[in-house]
Design a protein around this motif. Structure first.
Motif, mmCIF file in Angstrom:
data_model
loop_
_atom_site.group_PDB
_atom_site.id
_atom_site.type_symbol
_atom_site.label_atom_id
_atom_site.label_comp_id
_atom_site.label_asym_id
_atom_site.label_seq_id
_atom_site.Cartn_x
_atom_site.Cartn_y
_atom_site.Cartn_z
ATOM 1 N N THR A 54 0.842 -1.191 0.000
ATOM 2 C CA THR A 54 0.000 0.000 0.000
ATOM 3 C C THR A 54 0.883 1.249 0.000
ATOM 4 N N ILE A 55 0.700 2.088 -0.991
ATOM 5 C CA ILE A 55 1.410 3.370 -1.011
ATOM 6 C C ILE A 55 0.382 4.497 -1.026
ATOM 7 N N THR A 56 0.803 5.666 -0.571
ATOM 8 C CA THR A 56 -0.121 6.802 -0.485
ATOM 9 C C THR A 56 0.189 7.822 -1.577
ATOM 10 N N GLY A 57 -0.694 8.782 -1.709
ATOM 11 C CA GLY A 57 -0.455 9.878 -2.642
ATOM 12 C C GLY A 57 0.827 10.626 -2.285
ATOM 13 N N ASN A 58 1.077 10.787 -0.993
ATOM 14 C CA ASN A 58 2.291 11.496 -0.563
ATOM 15 C C ASN A 58 3.559 10.705 -0.877
ATOM 16 N N ASP A 59 3.480 9.370 -0.780
ATOM 17 C CA ASP A 59 4.649 8.554 -1.159
ATOM 18 C C ASP A 59 5.041 8.884 -2.598
ATOM 19 N N LEU A 60 4.037 8.986 -3.468
ATOM 20 C CA LEU A 60 4.318 9.264 -4.880
ATOM 21 C C LEU A 60 4.813 10.695 -5.079
ATOM 22 N N LYS A 61 4.251 11.619 -4.305
ATOM 23 C CA LYS A 61 4.686 13.026 -4.433
ATOM 24 C C LYS A 61 6.165 13.169 -4.079
ATOM 25 N N ASP A 62 6.642 12.298 -3.180
ATOM 26 C CA ASP A 62 8.049 12.381 -2.758
ATOM 27 C C ASP A 62 9.013 11.757 -3.770
ATOM 28 N N CYS A 63 8.459 11.126 -4.811
ATOM 29 C CA CYS A 63 9.324 10.484 -5.812
ATOM 30 C C CYS A 63 9.629 11.467 -6.940
ATOM 31 N N SER A 64 10.883 11.471 -7.409
ATOM 32 C CA SER A 64 11.153 12.317 -8.574
ATOM 33 C C SER A 64 11.383 11.471 -9.824
ATOM 34 N N ALA A 65 12.018 10.302 -9.685
ATOM 35 C CA ALA A 65 12.280 9.449 -10.854
ATOM 36 C C ALA A 65 11.597 8.083 -10.700
ATOM 37 N N ILE A 66 11.511 7.349 -11.803
ATOM 38 C CA ILE A 66 10.901 6.022 -11.795
ATOM 39 C C ILE A 66 11.591 5.107 -10.771
ATOM 40 N N GLN A 67 12.921 5.233 -10.676
ATOM 41 C CA GLN A 67 13.667 4.412 -9.708
ATOM 42 C C GLN A 67 13.135 4.630 -8.281
ATOM 43 N N ASP A 68 12.784 5.876 -7.956
ATOM 44 C CA ASP A 68 12.260 6.179 -6.611
ATOM 45 C C ASP A 68 10.923 5.462 -6.390
ATOM 46 N N VAL A 69 10.113 5.398 -7.445
ATOM 47 C CA VAL A 69 8.813 4.721 -7.327
ATOM 48 C C VAL A 69 9.047 3.222 -7.119
ATOM 49 N N PHE A 70 9.976 2.664 -7.912
ATOM 50 C CA PHE A 70 10.319 1.242 -7.785
ATOM 51 C C PHE A 70 10.829 0.933 -6.372
ATOM 52 N N ASP A 71 11.642 1.832 -5.833
ATOM 53 C CA ASP A 71 12.231 1.604 -4.509
ATOM 54 C C ASP A 71 11.184 1.565 -3.393
ATOM 55 N N LEU A 72 10.012 2.109 -3.676
ATOM 56 C CA LEU A 72 8.938 2.074 -2.663
ATOM 57 C C LEU A 72 8.559 0.635 -2.306
ATOM 58 N N ILE A 73 8.723 -0.284 -3.263
ATOM 59 C CA ILE A 73 8.347 -1.682 -3.002
ATOM 60 C C ILE A 73 9.168 -2.218 -1.839
ATOM 61 N N ALA A 74 10.496 -2.109 -1.969
ATOM 62 C CA ALA A 74 11.378 -2.629 -0.921
ATOM 63 C C ALA A 74 11.198 -1.837 0.370
ATOM 64 N N LYS A 75 11.067 -0.516 0.225
ATOM 65 C CA LYS A 75 10.927 0.352 1.401
ATOM 66 C C LYS A 75 9.681 -0.023 2.211
ATOM 67 N N LYS A 76 8.558 -0.248 1.496
ATOM 68 C CA LYS A 76 7.300 -0.546 2.182
ATOM 69 C C LYS A 76 7.278 -1.969 2.709
ATOM 70 N N LYS A 77 7.940 -2.867 1.999
ATOM 71 C CA LYS A 77 7.945 -4.262 2.446
ATOM 72 C C LYS A 77 8.926 -4.449 3.598
ATOM 73 N N GLY A 78 10.016 -3.634 3.571
ATOM 74 C CA GLY A 78 11.086 -3.751 4.541
ATOM 75 C C GLY A 78 10.585 -3.538 5.952
#
Lengths: 78, 350
Positions: A54-78
């Motif tokens: 589960t990611i929020t609108g703010n999680d996405l707002k904090d991303c600047s590149a596609i890599q940052d969005v991808f990294d949310l997977i590990a960050k949220k699962k971690g």
């Protein structure tokens, strides 16, 4: 473990681009003409259904590149 | 976890009413067409019915209720309860239900009040009315459910493309041998800002500047009296809460998902509804949708979908239906009903 290649494919489907665009890990979200509130909803659904995350609108707002969005997977699962 | 069972209550009839005026989400300049098609594809909404200026929710509810009463051949003096579930009342006070008692020509002995709920409101309306009747002392009641949610003056494109107006009237009656109705409820006030009209209540009293459009954090200009929707928060809430609520309700019942004829969900938008359907593993044929033609019709969306998508099937024989409403509050409610050929006329277009 998810690969960035399959993630980019899922991301492209989720955003539902009208015009084909080449997306790489370093592509900046701000440079994607169709990165809008509708796209964000599609990506949130994609995270939930494809990665069980589960990611929020703010999680996405904090991303600047596609890599940052991808990294949310590990960050949220971690 | 609030679950409940109602005994001896029958759904006698259901009537839905929409404005005649059709607005298309594809009605746009040619250069916007592709963008609009993408929007329609993703939210699943092509056209919506929209009230004319001056037309209120209660103006749609009135002919629905009149048709319901005459179709059931109910005497007006036999109607004990009139409830209204809406967030678009005629006035801040008094309650619209009381005004409707008079407009419908019901007896002064009618018990009438409003329930302030939106998208989750239909199961709540059935439960509150059914609870009042299940003792058998009051025997017949009507619940008017729906909203005028459209706001053609809004500058919020997301909002503009989403909402349609609709009103519904549902009749319940005490019936000794009616099958049980099963309910599951939930509330999460921590998410109250996800769908909110900030100004005009006691917390933020109306001031002159609330009538001006000012840009918000998201860049969209709104009046203080406009609805603010937090799309990601609503999406996350819906896909987090609704599937387990449905699973819990089923588990508390004697039925498996296979034993349910139809799953009728609040019509939020295609993304939300499809995600819920897929999470529950339900076949499309069992999950009807009225989004494409009518949009998100708030609390009316469940009965509206039954009227426009399930009418023939529901008239053909007894059907077991699971309904689930979810949204503003945050609030959600689900129920399992056995519908045995209720009075269910075609949609009224006013």
């Amino acid at each position: 473990m998810s690969s960035i290649e399959s993630f980019i494919s899922n991301f492209t489907t989720a955003v539902d681009f009208q015009d084909a665009v080449e997306i790489k890990a370093g592509t900046r979200l701000a440079d994607l003409a169709e990165w809008d509130s509708l796209a964000a909803l599609g990506v949130i659904v994609m995270f939930d259904m494809e990665y069980g995350v589960t990611i929020t609108g703010n999680d996405l707002k904090d991303c600047s590149a596609i890599q940052d969005v991808f990294d949310l997977i590990a960050k949220k699962k971690g | 976890m609030a679950t409940a069972i109602l005994d001896k209550i029958r759904v006698a009839g259901l009537v839905s009413c929409v404005p005649r005026k059709v607005v298309s989400n594809l009605d746009c300049p040619p250069e916007k067409r592709a963008e609009r098609e993408r929007l329609v594809r993703n939210i699943g909404i092509q056209t919506r019915r929209v009230c004319d200026a001056g037309q209120a929710f209660s103006d749609l509810a009135l002919p629905a209720a009149e048709k319901l009463i005459s179709g059931l051949d109910w005497k007006k003096e036999d109607i004990d309860v009139l409830l209204v579930v809406t967030q678009s009342p005629d006035y801040p006070i008094p309650a619209t239900a009381i005004i409707m008692q008079d407009r419908l020509g019901l007896s002064k002995s009618t018990l009438a009040f409003d329930i302030n709920l939106g998208c989750s409101g239909y199961p709540y309306g059935l439960f509150v009315l059914g609870s009042m009747l299940s003792g058998g002392r009051m025997r017949r009641g009507i619940v008017l459910v729906g909203d005028k949610s459209s706001n053609p003056e809004s500058h919020d494109n997301g909002l503009l493309s989403l909402f349609g107006d609709a009103a519904t009237a549902t009749a319940l009656e005490f019936h000794e041998s009616a099958p049980q109705m099963r309910f599951h409820f939930g509330s999460d006030g921590s998410g109250y800002k996800a769908i909110i009209i900030p100004a005009g209540g006691q917390r933020i009293p109306m001031q002159a500047h609330h009538l001006e459009r000012l840009p918000g954090e998201d860049g969209i200009s709104r009046k203080g009296t406009d609805v603010i929707l937090d799309g990601p928060a609503i999406l996350n809430f819906s896909i987090r809460e609704v599937p387990p609520a449905v699973t819990t309700l089923l588990a508390s019942s004697p039925y498996t998902a296979e034993a349910i004829d139809y799953f009728v969900f609040h019509q939020a938008n295609r993304m939300i509804n499809e995600t819920i359907r897929k999470k529950l593993g339900l076949p499309e044929a069992k999950v009807p949708s009225s989004l494409h033609d009518f949009g998100n019709t708030s609390s009316a969306s469940i009965p509206m979908t039954m009227t426009v998508r399930l009418r023939e099937s529901l008239l053909s024989g007894p059907k077991r239906v699971l309904m689930s409403g979810f949204g503003v509050g945050l609030s959600w409610a689900s129920c399992i009903l056995e519908l045995d050929r209720p009075y269910l006329p075609e949609l009224i277009e006013l």
